[in-house]
Design a protein around this motif. Structure first.
Motif, PDB file in Angstrom:
ATOM      1  N   GLN A 183      -3.661  14.702   2.710  1.00 25.93           N
ATOM      2  CA  GLN A 183      -2.720  14.823   1.595  1.00 25.93           C
ATOM      3  C   GLN A 183      -3.407  15.613   0.467  1.00 25.93           C
ATOM      4  N   CYS A 192      -9.288  12.184   3.361  1.00 25.00           N
ATOM      5  CA  CYS A 192      -7.988  11.837   2.800  1.00 25.00           C
ATOM      6  C   CYS A 192      -7.297  13.048   2.167  1.00 25.00           C
ATOM      7  N   LEU A 198      -4.885   6.911  -4.200  1.00 20.01           N
ATOM      8  CA  LEU A 198      -5.677   5.909  -3.493  1.00 20.01           C
ATOM      9  C   LEU A 198      -6.714   5.369  -4.469  1.00 20.01           C
ATOM     10  N   LEU A 225      -3.391  14.353  -3.161  1.00 21.43           N
ATOM     11  CA  LEU A 225      -3.823  12.982  -3.408  1.00 21.43           C
ATOM     12  C   LEU A 225      -4.788  12.892  -4.593  1.00 21.43           C
ATOM     13  N   VAL A 243      -1.798   7.620   3.723  1.00 16.44           N
ATOM     14  CA  VAL A 243      -2.369   8.596   2.789  1.00 16.44           C
ATOM     15  C   VAL A 243      -1.525   9.865   2.785  1.00 16.44           C
ATOM     16  N   TYR A 277      -7.616  10.566  -5.806  1.00 21.78           N
ATOM     17  CA  TYR A 277      -8.504   9.598  -5.151  1.00 21.78           C
ATOM     18  C   TYR A 277      -9.344   8.915  -6.232  1.00 21.78           C
TER      19      TYR A 277
END
Length: 361
Positions: A102, A98, A79, A105, A73, A107
């Motif tokens: 990051q 997560c 993700l 990220l 991650v 998600y």
């Protein structure tokens, strides 16, 4: 990998249906997708939705496996998970954890009912999600029960494709803000969105709640499928006057005044019977020879074996083979950054993925 998404690093939590389809679309377009699957799950050439991935077999009940995912991650852009709300949090892989690893990220969360609402924690499948959107009620023949449109409307159209759009939109925003975010893709929301035009027609008094009574649901005789002399079928969609006129000309009914009443809904049932009689006079291939490629808005209805062999699909290479399995090729097409052909998935290790992604950076 080649394609417009080259350089995008994606973690996919293995699931079924829309999550894998979304990950496949991203992988097809060049994203580097790592699939986290249960121990013992090997790549299967027959699982078309799982093509073009690296596979990590991890038991997420083990703390070390969770830490392996979090280490990835820290290097990832995206993700994707499709569990019921709360499952990823219980695994120790929820958005807060997560995003702490990051901050950039994206998600992506794929569910049927969404992350909140009275039904959020209930089980369900495509047919259930499209049922409460209004879409399922509209699909089917007059006087018959609604017909499930395979799983196109909920799983793939309203789910996976809109999750992909949401992910790409969030990544665009991240380039400006430097911050990631959660994308909540619910099939109920997506199926409703796909029905936008029909809700507009309904508000304008141009669409009814009666199946088989509307222009695009089989109610109109000029927008339907018809059986031919050999039992095969053709599809007709001659809505515009000039296309309808050509259809009449090609079918030999241009001088039959009964067909002048194209937009008279009261006449549609009778005209459908009359047009059905016309199409029963020739085989499907004979109708193709007469109508295909013209502006009559015509096409043969092909089965799974026939479709890949159609000359148009062959010319565009719409289908491809991977490990002996016939399957659709990546879409859409890009002129400057074309995507590679799909490749076989292979089992990897967290260390190998980290090294690969570090090299990509």
């Amino acid at each position: 990998m080649a394609g417009p998404l080259t350089g995008m690093k994606v973690i996919e939590m293995a699931g079924i249906g829309p999550g894998p389809f979304c990950a496949m679309v991203l992988a097809d377009l060049g994203a580097d997708v790592v699939r986290v699957a249960r121990p013992g799950v090997a790549p299967d050439p027959l699982d078309v939705l799982a093509r073009s991935r690296m596979v990590l077999n991890l038991d997420l009940r083990e703390p070390q496996a969770v830490q392996e995912v979090l280490s990835l991650v820290a290097q990832a852009d995206v993700l994707i998970e499709g569990f019921r709300p709360g499952v990823m949090e219980r695994l120790g892989l929820g958005p807060d954890v997560c995003l702490a690893r990051q901050p950039r990220l994206v998600y992506g969360r794929m569910t049927g009912w969404g992350q909140h609402g009275p039904l959020a924690h209930a089980a369900g499948h495509d047919i259930n999600y499209i049922a409460i959107s209004g879409a399922l009620h509209a699909i089917g023949r007059e006087g018959e029960a609604p017909v499930p449109p395979l799983n196109y409307v909920g799983d793939f159209g309203g789910g996976a494709m809109l999750l992909a759009v949401g992910i790409l939109a969030a990544l665009h925003e991240t380039r400006q803000s430097g911050r990631g975010q959660v994308v909540d893709a619910a099939m109920t929301d997506g199926a409703a969105l796909l029905s936008s035009m029909m809700y507009g027609f309904k508000a304008a008094g141009q669409w009814s709640n009666h199946r088989g009574d509307n222009m695009l649901d089989g109610g109109a005789f000029f927008y339907d499928t018809y059986a031919c002399a050999d039992g095969r079928h053709v599809a007709v969609g001659a809505i515009e006057p000039q296309f309808y006129a050509l259809l009449r000309e090609k079918c030999g009914i241009a001088n039959d005044p009964v067909f002048d009443a194209q937009m008279d809904r009261q006449a549609w049932p009778v005209l459908k019977l009359r047009l059905a009689e016309v199409f029963r006079t020739r085989t499907r291939d004979e109708w193709c020879a007469l109508l295909e490629g013209t502006d009559a808005c015509f096409a043969p209805v092909l089965d799974w074996d026939e479709a890949p062999e159609h000359p148009h699909n062959r010319a565009r290479q719409t289908f491809t083979h991977l490990q002996g399995v016939l399957q659709p090729a990546p879409a859409p097409r890009f002129d400057r950054t074309p995507a590679d052909a799909p490749h076989a998935s292979a089992v990897s290790t967290p260390d190998a993925v980290r090294a690969r992604w570090q090299t990509a950076i």
